[in-house]
Design a protein around this motif. Structure first.
Motif, mmCIF file in Angstrom:
data_model
loop_
_atom_site.group_PDB
_atom_site.id
_atom_site.type_symbol
_atom_site.label_atom_id
_atom_site.label_comp_id
_atom_site.label_asym_id
_atom_site.label_seq_id
_atom_site.Cartn_x
_atom_site.Cartn_y
_atom_site.Cartn_z
ATOM 1 N N HIS A 228 67.663 95.590 7.909
ATOM 2 C CA HIS A 228 66.413 95.337 7.180
ATOM 3 C C HIS A 228 65.534 94.301 7.871
ATOM 4 O O HIS A 228 64.548 93.840 7.308
ATOM 5 C CB HIS A 228 66.722 94.842 5.765
ATOM 6 N N GLU A 229 65.918 93.946 9.103
ATOM 7 C CA GLU A 229 65.227 92.851 9.783
ATOM 8 C C GLU A 229 63.830 93.283 10.236
ATOM 9 O O GLU A 229 63.697 94.215 11.013
ATOM 10 C CB GLU A 229 66.088 92.467 10.990
ATOM 11 N N ASP B 294 63.531 98.043 1.024
ATOM 12 C CA ASP B 294 62.677 98.707 0.027
ATOM 13 C C ASP B 294 62.997 98.236 -1.383
ATOM 14 O O ASP B 294 62.114 98.144 -2.235
ATOM 15 C CB ASP B 294 62.875 100.231 0.096
ATOM 16 N N ALA B 295 64.271 97.978 -1.621
ATOM 17 C CA ALA B 295 64.693 97.533 -2.952
ATOM 18 C C ALA B 295 65.806 96.517 -2.766
ATOM 19 O O ALA B 295 66.672 96.689 -1.892
ATOM 20 C CB ALA B 295 65.206 98.714 -3.772
ATOM 21 N N GLU C 5 63.141 91.993 -6.410
ATOM 22 C CA GLU C 5 62.695 92.473 -7.718
ATOM 23 C C GLU C 5 62.504 91.309 -8.688
ATOM 24 O O GLU C 5 61.499 91.236 -9.409
ATOM 25 C CB GLU C 5 63.680 93.509 -8.255
ATOM 26 N N LEU C 6 63.448 90.356 -8.676
ATOM 27 C CA LEU C 6 63.307 89.192 -9.557
ATOM 28 C C LEU C 6 62.084 88.367 -9.157
ATOM 29 O O LEU C 6 61.259 87.998 -10.003
ATOM 30 C CB LEU C 6 64.577 88.340 -9.500
ATOM 31 N N VAL D 13 57.061 94.258 -4.755
ATOM 32 C CA VAL D 13 58.139 94.061 -3.778
ATOM 33 C C VAL D 13 57.631 94.247 -2.346
ATOM 34 O O VAL D 13 58.042 93.539 -1.425
ATOM 35 C CB VAL D 13 59.313 95.008 -4.101
ATOM 36 N N GLY D 14 56.710 95.167 -2.160
ATOM 37 C CA GLY D 14 56.159 95.418 -0.817
ATOM 38 C C GLY D 14 55.325 94.271 -0.285
ATOM 39 O O GLY D 14 54.966 94.255 0.894
ATOM 40 N N GLY D 15 55.020 93.300 -1.143
ATOM 41 C CA GLY D 15 54.262 92.121 -0.711
ATOM 42 C C GLY D 15 55.160 90.911 -0.487
ATOM 43 O O GLY D 15 54.665 89.797 -0.297
#
Ligand SMILES: CC(C)(COP(=O)(O)OP(=O)(O)OC[C@H]1O[C@@H](n2cnc3c(N)ncnc32)[C@H](O)[C@@H]1OP(=O)(O)O)[C@@H](O)C(=O)NCCC(=O)NCCS
Length: 166
Positions: free
Chosen positions: A44-45, A67-68, A73-74, A83-85
């Motif tokens: 995920h890097e 992505d998740a 999410e928290l 989340v994408g930000g």
């Protein structure tokens, strides 16, 4: 001390350093030495940096953009940012021989300052027992927005604080 982008040729030395940190600090938490390579190479890097001193790698930090992920999410729910930000500041570690020289702080700032270039705000999670890291984040003005308790197996819980960058 030089902080530079991590390259593919740095992988073995970063792993060697993280194994040393794992032996001394039990970070990463709740995993065996055999699981450390997979932890470091999570896939995920989005960006990563190393600190170099006398030609040796003595520190590491990364930004991850899965992505998740529960932390994102928290943090997203608490900040109102999708989340994408968000980018997860992760895999921060410093060689035991170089501790308390300001390197952890420099790496933390370096990665957090880069997040806007990815169009994101840096957030992170930290094991509740990693009090040194918690002290660093709070001294830098990171804001605790919640906690997570993730069961790793029937006997083991990963207890995390979640922070957002100032
Ligand atoms: C957390 C870590 C990266 C800090 O690295 P470092 O280079 O020693 O940190 P710095 O020298 O920049 O210290 C910055 C601040 O952190 C806090 N801190 C660092 N070491 C500390 C200690 N032993 N006790 C209490 N506070 C400490 C202090 O607030 C310090 O500021 P100060 O020196 O002005 O008082 C390092 O201890 C480490 O690699 N730990 C193991 C891996 C880990 O826990 N990573 C975090 C994963 S979320």
């Amino acid at each position: 001390m030089l902080i530079r982008a991590k390259g593919p040729h740095d992988a073995a030395e970063c792993l060697e350093l993280l194994l040393e940190v794992h032996r001394q600090d039990h970070y990463p938490l709740h995993i065996t030495a055999e699981q450390v390579p997979e932890f470091l190479d999570s896939g995920h890097e989005a960006a990563a940096w190393v600190a170099e001193h006398d030609g040796r790698i003595v520190g590491h930090v990364a930004l991850h953009t899965p992505d998740a992920y529960p932390t994102l999410e928290l943090a997203g729910a608490q900040t109102g940012i999708p989340v994408g930000g968000l980018a997860l500041l992760a895999r921060l570690f410093v060689a035991p021989s170089m501790r308390r020289t300001g390197l952890g702080r420099r790496l933390l700032r370096h990665a957090a300052d880069h997040a806007p270039a990815l169009g994101r705000r840096a957030v992170l999670d930290v094991g509740m027992q990693l009090t040194t890291a918690v002290a660093l984040y709070e001294s830098e003005g990171w804001v605790r927005v919640g906690e997570l308790h993730l069961p790793l197996d029937p006997d083991t819980m990963l207890d995390l604080w979640v922070y957002v960058s100032p």
